[in-house]
Design an enzyme around this catalytic site. Sequence first.
Site, PDB file in Angstrom:
ATOM      1  N   LEU A  44       0.826  -1.210   0.000  1.00 29.34           N
ATOM      2  CA  LEU A  44       0.000   0.000   0.000  1.00 29.34           C
ATOM      3  C   LEU A  44       0.861   1.260   0.000  1.00 29.34           C
ATOM      4  O   LEU A  44       2.027   1.225   0.384  1.00 29.34           O
ATOM      5  CB  LEU A  44      -0.891   0.014   1.251  1.00 29.34           C
ATOM      6  CG  LEU A  44      -1.986  -1.042   1.321  1.00 29.34           C
ATOM      7  CD1 LEU A  44      -2.752  -0.899   2.636  1.00 29.34           C
ATOM      8  CD2 LEU A  44      -2.940  -0.913   0.139  1.00 29.34           C
ATOM      9  N   GLY A  46       0.868   3.723  -2.738  1.00 31.01           N
ATOM     10  CA  GLY A  46       0.784   4.421  -4.028  1.00 31.01           C
ATOM     11  C   GLY A  46       2.042   5.165  -4.423  1.00 31.01           C
ATOM     12  O   GLY A  46       3.138   4.927  -3.885  1.00 31.01           O
ATOM     13  N   THR A  47       1.862   6.054  -5.389  1.00 33.34           N
ATOM     14  CA  THR A  47       2.976   6.863  -5.897  1.00 33.34           C
ATOM     15  C   THR A  47       3.640   7.620  -4.757  1.00 33.34           C
ATOM     16  O   THR A  47       4.871   7.654  -4.639  1.00 33.34           O
ATOM     17  CB  THR A  47       2.430   7.901  -6.913  1.00 33.34           C
ATOM     18  OG1 THR A  47       1.773   7.198  -7.968  1.00 33.34           O
ATOM     19  CG2 THR A  47       3.546   8.765  -7.477  1.00 33.34           C
ATOM     20  N   GLY A 194      11.079  19.905 -18.113  1.00 28.29           N
ATOM     21  CA  GLY A 194       9.884  20.250 -17.336  1.00 28.29           C
ATOM     22  C   GLY A 194      10.263  20.830 -15.997  1.00 28.29           C
ATOM     23  O   GLY A 194      10.977  20.182 -15.222  1.00 28.29           O
ATOM     24  N   GLY A 196       8.077  21.934 -13.544  1.00 29.10           N
ATOM     25  CA  GLY A 196       7.035  21.918 -12.517  1.00 29.10           C
ATOM     26  C   GLY A 196       7.660  21.394 -11.230  1.00 29.10           C
ATOM     27  O   GLY A 196       8.894  21.207 -11.159  1.00 29.10           O
ATOM     28  N   GLY A 285       4.544  16.195 -16.518  1.00 29.31           N
ATOM     29  CA  GLY A 285       3.173  16.039 -16.033  1.00 29.31           C
ATOM     30  C   GLY A 285       2.803  14.587 -15.829  1.00 29.31           C
ATOM     31  O   GLY A 285       3.576  13.683 -16.136  1.00 29.31           O
ATOM     32  N   ALA A 334      -0.829  14.889  -2.799  1.00 22.91           N
ATOM     33  CA  ALA A 334      -1.262  13.844  -1.869  1.00 22.91           C
ATOM     34  C   ALA A 334      -2.277  14.372  -0.854  1.00 22.91           C
ATOM     35  O   ALA A 334      -3.277  13.705  -0.560  1.00 22.91           O
ATOM     36  CB  ALA A 334      -0.040  13.285  -1.150  1.00 22.91           C
ATOM     37  N   HIS A 459       9.879  34.973  18.798  1.00 28.02           N
ATOM     38  CA  HIS A 459      11.187  35.435  18.345  1.00 28.02           C
ATOM     39  C   HIS A 459      12.274  34.545  18.928  1.00 28.02           C
ATOM     40  O   HIS A 459      12.193  34.198  20.094  1.00 28.02           O
ATOM     41  CB  HIS A 459      11.404  36.877  18.804  1.00 28.02           C
ATOM     42  CG  HIS A 459      12.762  37.405  18.441  1.00 28.02           C
ATOM     43  ND1 HIS A 459      13.081  37.782  17.153  1.00 28.02           N
ATOM     44  CD2 HIS A 459      13.875  37.594  19.199  1.00 28.02           C
ATOM     45  CE1 HIS A 459      14.340  38.193  17.134  1.00 28.02           C
ATOM     46  NE2 HIS A 459      14.848  38.093  18.358  1.00 28.02           N
TER      47      HIS A 459
END
Length: 480
Positions: A44, A46-47, A194, A196, A285, A334, A459
């Site tokens: 599990l 994903g990308t 690219g 992006g 993309g 995500a 600060h």
Amino acid sequence: MAETNPETIFDVAVIGGGPAGYTAAIRGAEYGLKVALIDASPRLGGTCLHVGCIPTKTLLFNAELWDYLKEAEEYGIRFGETGKLSLDWSAVQMRKAAVIIKHVKGLEFLMKKHRIAVIGGYARLTGPAQDGVHTVDVTASAGGVQSQVKAKNVILASGSRAKLLPGLTAGGRILTNIEILALDRVPHSLLVIGAGAVGVEFASIFRSFGAEVTILEFLPRMVPVEDEEISKELSRVFRKRGIDVNVGAKVEKVETTESCVRVSYADASGKAQAKEAETVLVAVGRAPQTEDVGVEKTRVELDRGFVKVNEWQETAEPGVYAIGDIVAGLPQLAHVGAMSGMVAMAKIAGRMYRPVRRDRIPSCTYTDPQIGSAGLTEAQAREKGHAVKVGKFPFAGNSKATIVGSHDGFVKIVSDAQYGEILGVHIIGPQATELIAEAVAVMELEGTVDELMFTIHAHPTLSEAMLDGYAAVEGLQINA
Ligand SMILES: Cc1cc2nc3c(=O)[nH]c(=O)nc-3n(C[C@H](O)[C@H](O)[C@H](O)COP(=O)(O)OP(=O)(O)OC[C@H]3O[C@@H](n4cnc5c(N)ncnc54)[C@H](O)[C@@H]3O)c2cc1C
């Protein structure tokens, strides 16, 4: 992964176990729904977890550390007479793998904790629901055994994959995010097509590790979705870091030879140019993975492969929802995928929800310098007819930025001149990806410049640059 009892009818079957799908599954279980999560990959995440957010940010942390160590003497840290600084790339890769595995195990734990049925296999919708029940065909990842999952609702979360330029296939010297993350050494030179978020992040990482990096971007500026001043500052700092930035570059040919890859392009003035490098990363993309999930047998509508949904993530097919990278008009991020999953589950469970506010999405680019932005750019605010007032504060005037040795960049606040409402916040500089969280909360609560100018920030912190940024809208910044 679990076997399914053919008699079981789930409340929801989620197709895809990336951040959109697994978040939806967990939220559904928290609402008391019976959830199945189907994923074609052996693990599990994903990308995002395997070849996206997590490995890249792990490498970026290594890169940041390495950049600091190269300047260690400035911070009074010496390596002794014989201690030579060196980079162990295989150890870098091993740490990256360990971070991924830790999170895979975390996900497995969460699935068990929430009693989610995790089913390994490739899923396809069979058509509209019969008597209110959808059927999903699942081809098991190992062995090709076909089974069926029945559910009252289906959420599509099948994610995206890297686009390539026509005629190119990934492998050898031609890399996408998958191959570049598996490199067994730092290349001498890298050409990135690219600019992006994905392209500039890899450019930043590999420049830190010593590669000669060239960027070719078709549009007139890098990170083109950002405020123009952010793009300008990123170009300035990247060039200062020795990255060869070329915008308005139309790539025409990519040729691979024994020793290098050669990219021919027309430059901004239309003149033919060529650049060579050891490897090329194609970052132009990401395409939605919707062509083989059975949507053609349903009323689900597509727009250039992306799924059209309403504000509850519902498609045109009753009981079928879509979330994450496959959704038309949603940024492929995500956290956006995860939120769209939570919205869909809330709708299914009949719980309180709010739609994904597309104008309140933090966008983060984890380069050196980092970028964090939310809301309207200055140009967009003007196009929408706002009378705009802008405040800008440079990190050069922030004491914590001096302490951490990171003076490039600024905070830019775009506000409405009449009421002082914050319309957009654009940060480039140290920890911009953390600082942007405040801006999103401020916009969510419709904060105004007047209120924020009197909100105490500790600060010395980088967040004080936000305070100075808000005050700069009225020309009242203290530290610059
Ligand atoms: C290099 C890189 C860096 C990135 N960095 C960031 C970042 O820092 N921050 C950020 O917010 N975003 C980042 N992203 C984008 C982020 O990875 C995606 O927005 C996110 O992964 C999308 O989630 P998803 O769940 O929609 O799809 P994915 O993560 O793509 O997951 C889809 C899942 O569905 C499964 N699947 C597909 N089809 C089927 C099927 N028919 N049956 C069963 N399973 C199927 C796949 O196996 C996969 O596990 C990055 C992307 C890349 C490429």
